[in-house]
Structures are given as C-alpha cells and as structure tokens.
Motif scaffolding. Structure first.
Motif, PDB file in Angstrom:
ATOM      1  N   LEU A  20     -12.436   8.381  87.193  1.00 32.50           N
ATOM      2  CA  LEU A  20     -12.728   9.652  87.862  1.00 32.50           C
ATOM      3  C   LEU A  20     -12.102  10.781  87.064  1.00 32.50           C
ATOM      4  O   LEU A  20     -10.986  10.645  86.557  1.00 32.50           O
ATOM      5  N   THR A  21     -12.834  11.873  86.961  1.00 32.58           N
ATOM      6  CA  THR A  21     -12.290  13.082  86.339  1.00 32.58           C
ATOM      7  C   THR A  21     -12.515  14.251  87.279  1.00 32.58           C
ATOM      8  O   THR A  21     -13.570  14.359  87.894  1.00 32.58           O
ATOM      9  N   ILE A  22     -11.517  15.113  87.386  1.00 31.67           N
ATOM     10  CA  ILE A  22     -11.629  16.319  88.206  1.00 31.67           C
ATOM     11  C   ILE A  22     -11.258  17.505  87.325  1.00 31.67           C
ATOM     12  O   ILE A  22     -10.091  17.683  86.972  1.00 31.67           O
ATOM     13  N   PRO A  23     -12.268  18.307  86.940  1.00 33.72           N
ATOM     14  CA  PRO A  23     -11.986  19.459  86.081  1.00 33.72           C
ATOM     15  C   PRO A  23     -10.985  20.419  86.721  1.00 33.72           C
ATOM     16  O   PRO A  23     -10.901  20.510  87.945  1.00 33.72           O
ATOM     17  N   VAL A  24     -10.214  21.109  85.921  1.00 31.17           N
ATOM     18  CA  VAL A  24      -9.252  22.162  86.281  1.00 31.17           C
ATOM     19  C   VAL A  24      -7.996  21.618  86.969  1.00 31.17           C
ATOM     20  O   VAL A  24      -6.902  22.094  86.711  1.00 31.17           O
ATOM     21  N   LEU A  25      -8.132  20.631  87.807  1.00 33.12           N
ATOM     22  CA  LEU A  25      -7.007  20.154  88.619  1.00 33.12           C
ATOM     23  C   LEU A  25      -5.835  19.674  87.774  1.00 33.12           C
ATOM     24  O   LEU A  25      -4.681  19.856  88.143  1.00 33.12           O
ATOM     25  N   GLY A  26      -6.110  19.101  86.616  1.00 33.71           N
ATOM     26  CA  GLY A  26      -5.040  18.633  85.743  1.00 33.71           C
ATOM     27  C   GLY A  26      -4.168  19.770  85.244  1.00 33.71           C
ATOM     28  O   GLY A  26      -2.949  19.634  85.153  1.00 33.71           O
ATOM     29  N   GLY A  27      -4.789  20.901  84.932  1.00 31.69           N
ATOM     30  CA  GLY A  27      -4.027  22.065  84.487  1.00 31.69           C
ATOM     31  C   GLY A  27      -3.114  22.585  85.578  1.00 31.69           C
ATOM     32  O   GLY A  27      -1.966  22.971  85.328  1.00 31.69           O
ATOM     33  N   ILE A  28      -3.611  22.574  86.802  1.00 32.03           N
ATOM     34  CA  ILE A  28      -2.800  23.019  87.945  1.00 32.03           C
ATOM     35  C   ILE A  28      -1.609  22.088  88.134  1.00 32.03           C
ATOM     36  O   ILE A  28      -0.471  22.530  88.285  1.00 32.03           O
ATOM     37  N   PHE A  29      -1.864  20.783  88.088  1.00 35.58           N
ATOM     38  CA  PHE A  29      -0.776  19.829  88.279  1.00 35.58           C
ATOM     39  C   PHE A  29       0.207  19.849  87.120  1.00 35.58           C
ATOM     40  O   PHE A  29       1.400  19.662  87.314  1.00 35.58           O
ATOM     41  N   ALA A  30      -0.297  20.087  85.908  1.00 39.44           N
ATOM     42  CA  ALA A  30       0.606  20.193  84.753  1.00 39.44           C
ATOM     43  C   ALA A  30       1.552  21.373  84.943  1.00 39.44           C
ATOM     44  O   ALA A  30       2.737  21.295  84.602  1.00 39.44           O
ATOM     45  N   ALA A  31       1.042  22.457  85.504  1.00 42.88           N
ATOM     46  CA  ALA A  31       1.887  23.629  85.764  1.00 42.88           C
ATOM     47  C   ALA A  31       2.894  23.327  86.877  1.00 42.88           C
ATOM     48  O   ALA A  31       4.034  23.808  86.850  1.00 42.88           O
ATOM     49  N   MET A  32       2.495  22.526  87.849  1.00 45.65           N
ATOM     50  CA  MET A  32       3.374  22.214  88.978  1.00 45.65           C
ATOM     51  C   MET A  32       4.589  21.386  88.580  1.00 45.65           C
ATOM     52  O   MET A  32       5.626  21.471  89.230  1.00 45.65           O
ATOM     53  N   VAL A  33       4.478  20.581  87.543  1.00 41.98           N
ATOM     54  CA  VAL A  33       5.597  19.710  87.179  1.00 41.98           C
ATOM     55  C   VAL A  33       6.571  20.367  86.202  1.00 41.98           C
ATOM     56  O   VAL A  33       7.568  19.751  85.838  1.00 41.98           O
ATOM     57  N   THR A  34       6.288  21.608  85.826  1.00 43.04           N
ATOM     58  CA  THR A  34       7.244  22.331  84.987  1.00 43.04           C
ATOM     59  C   THR A  34       8.404  22.799  85.860  1.00 43.04           C
ATOM     60  O   THR A  34       8.336  22.760  87.092  1.00 43.04           O
ATOM     61  N   PHE A  35       9.459  23.280  85.238  1.00 41.56           N
ATOM     62  CA  PHE A  35      10.622  23.786  85.968  1.00 41.56           C
ATOM     63  C   PHE A  35      10.215  24.889  86.941  1.00 41.56           C
ATOM     64  O   PHE A  35      10.559  24.857  88.120  1.00 41.56           O
ATOM     65  N   TYR A  36       9.449  25.864  86.450  1.00 39.96           N
ATOM     66  CA  TYR A  36       9.050  26.981  87.302  1.00 39.96           C
ATOM     67  C   TYR A  36       8.050  26.557  88.372  1.00 39.96           C
ATOM     68  O   TYR A  36       8.050  27.082  89.485  1.00 39.96           O
ATOM     69  N   GLY A  37       7.204  25.591  88.038  1.00 34.27           N
ATOM     70  CA  GLY A  37       6.267  25.073  89.030  1.00 34.27           C
ATOM     71  C   GLY A  37       6.986  24.420  90.195  1.00 34.27           C
ATOM     72  O   GLY A  37       6.619  24.608  91.359  1.00 34.27           O
ATOM     73  N   LYS A  38       8.045  23.675  89.880  1.00 32.26           N
ATOM     74  CA  LYS A  38       8.834  23.030  90.938  1.00 32.26           C
ATOM     75  C   LYS A  38       9.540  24.074  91.794  1.00 32.26           C
ATOM     76  O   LYS A  38       9.658  23.911  93.015  1.00 32.26           O
ATOM     77  N   ILE A  39       9.999  25.138  91.174  1.00 32.96           N
ATOM     78  CA  ILE A  39      10.639  26.222  91.939  1.00 32.96           C
ATOM     79  C   ILE A  39       9.629  26.833  92.908  1.00 32.96           C
ATOM     80  O   ILE A  39       9.957  27.097  94.071  1.00 32.96           O
ATOM     81  N   VAL A  40       8.408  27.041  92.443  1.00 31.73           N
ATOM     82  CA  VAL A  40       7.368  27.608  93.318  1.00 31.73           C
ATOM     83  C   VAL A  40       7.084  26.672  94.484  1.00 31.73           C
ATOM     84  O   VAL A  40       7.007  27.112  95.640  1.00 31.73           O
ATOM     85  N   ILE A  41       6.953  25.385  94.221  1.00 27.07           N
ATOM     86  CA  ILE A  41       6.662  24.427  95.293  1.00 27.07           C
ATOM     87  C   ILE A  41       7.783  24.398  96.320  1.00 27.07           C
ATOM     88  O   ILE A  41       7.542  24.452  97.528  1.00 27.07           O
ATOM     89  N   VAL A  42       9.029  24.312  95.852  1.00 30.05           N
ATOM     90  CA  VAL A  42      10.168  24.298  96.769  1.00 30.05           C
ATOM     91  C   VAL A  42      10.219  25.602  97.560  1.00 30.05           C
ATOM     92  O   VAL A  42      10.474  25.597  98.774  1.00 30.05           O
ATOM     93  N   SER A  43       9.945  26.725  96.910  1.00 26.74           N
ATOM     94  CA  SER A  43       9.947  28.023  97.592  1.00 26.74           C
ATOM     95  C   SER A  43       8.885  28.080  98.684  1.00 26.74           C
ATOM     96  O   SER A  43       9.136  28.598  99.776  1.00 26.74           O
ATOM     97  N   VAL A  44       7.700  27.549  98.398  1.00 30.73           N
ATOM     98  CA  VAL A  44       6.622  27.548  99.397  1.00 30.73           C
ATOM     99  C   VAL A  44       7.009  26.681 100.590  1.00 30.73           C
ATOM    100  O   VAL A  44       6.800  27.070 101.738  1.00 30.73           O
ATOM    101  N   VAL A  45       7.596  25.514 100.320  1.00 36.05           N
ATOM    102  CA  VAL A  45       8.022  24.636 101.423  1.00 36.05           C
ATOM    103  C   VAL A  45       9.111  25.317 102.251  1.00 36.05           C
ATOM    104  O   VAL A  45       9.074  25.282 103.492  1.00 36.05           O
ATOM    105  N   LEU A  46      10.092  25.937 101.591  1.00 37.43           N
ATOM    106  CA  LEU A  46      11.151  26.643 102.326  1.00 37.43           C
ATOM    107  C   LEU A  46      10.583  27.801 103.135  1.00 37.43           C
ATOM    108  O   LEU A  46      10.969  28.008 104.296  1.00 37.43           O
ATOM    109  N   LEU A  47       9.665  28.561 102.541  1.00 35.56           N
ATOM    110  CA  LEU A  47       9.025  29.662 103.266  1.00 35.56           C
ATOM    111  C   LEU A  47       8.277  29.138 104.487  1.00 35.56           C
ATOM    112  O   LEU A  47       8.370  29.717 105.575  1.00 35.56           O
ATOM    113  N   ALA A  48       7.567  28.034 104.316  1.00 36.47           N
ATOM    114  CA  ALA A  48       6.850  27.436 105.445  1.00 36.47           C
ATOM    115  C   ALA A  48       7.819  27.015 106.546  1.00 36.47           C
ATOM    116  O   ALA A  48       7.574  27.262 107.733  1.00 36.47           O
TER     117      ALA A  48
END
Length: 158
Positions: free
Chosen positions: A113-141
């Motif tokens: 299976l291939t899903i266009p674009v999604l890999g780029g989003i996930f690659a950004a999420m696993v960076t240092f800043y991506g993890k900060i954004v995810i944690v920030s969104v969870v804390l905000l929620a």
C-alpha cells in the motif's frame, strides 16, 4: 468540544503508524523520485514480509542497500532470478535497470500500500520540532477538556 476534537485528531493521525505495525507491516517514507509517478516523493509505504522467491515481475519491493544498511530502496522487480537468489530491479523513473542485483538477504518485503503525501507529514512529526508540536497539541487538548469540564461543574453548582 475543541479539546475532544484535538485528541481525536491526534489519535487518527497516529493510527496509520501504529495499527499496521501491529499486523506485521513495516512503514517507510519515500524520499526520492525513482518510483514516480507510481509512488511520489513523500508517500507513506506499507511493506509486508514475503519470501523473495515468491516475488513476481512487476511487483514493488523494499530492500536494504548493499552499500549502506541504513538506506531502504523501493523499486520494481524486473526479474526474479531464483537460482542465484537475486532480484533485478528498476525504479520506474529510471531509464535503466539497477546496476547491482538485489540479493534475497537484502529484501525486506513487498510494498502492499502507498499513501501519497502522508509519509512527508509523518517524517515531519518524528523530528524534534514535530514531537514538540504533537505534545503541545495533546497538552492544549487536555487543558481545554479540563476547562470545559470545570466550567460545567461551576454552572451546575450555581
């Protein structure tokens, strides 16, 4: 309501990364254009282990580079040489077959299976800043959920 929506969003974003791994898939992001247009750069690919001898001409496989164990390559099978235990592969965007055959030992599996674009989003999420954004969104929620619950409790007491 916004807090719940944010938590649901984070959960939905994480499902394509976690659930397939539990069912035996490896997940990779395509970083080069060698398989375009079939598999664009930034695509998320799901790879399932398969016996290399069973791979057919035309199927797309993921394998480890023989020059650097950290590089995963995704190319199409041109020929399966069962006797020598090797695959001849080629990227769709490349004019010629790959220089080196792929030994069966290098093969990770077949791309299912291939899903266009999604890999780029996930690659950004696993960076240092991506993890900060995810944690920030969870804390905000969590904060929004707490505020919403607290304000309902205050209104009920009045």
């Amino acid at each position: 309501m916004i807090g719940v929506s944010l938590l649901i969003l984070v959960i939905l974003i994480c499902i394509p990364l976690t659930l397939p791994r539990l069912t035996g898939f490896d997940i990779y992001t395509v970083v080069t254009g060698s398989m375009e247009p079939a598999i664009p750069v930034g695509s998320l690919i799901y790879v399932r282990e398969e016996a290399p001898a069973e791979l057919m001409e035309g199927e797309v496989v993921a394998y480890r580079s023989n020059t650097d164990a950290g590089i995963i390559i995704t190319h199409r099978v041109v020929k399966n040489q069962v006797v020598s235990g090797q695959l001849i592969t080629k990227g769709d965007a490349n004019e010629a077959e790959d220089i080196s055959p792929v030994s069966y030992a290098q093969v990770i599996g077949k791309v299912t299976l291939t899903i266009p674009v999604l890999g780029g989003i996930f690659a950004a999420m696993v960076t240092f800043y991506g993890k900060i954004v995810i944690v920030s969104v969870v804390l905000l929620a969590a904060i929004l959920l707490y505020i919403g619950t607290d304000s309902r409790n205050i209104q009920e007491k009045e």
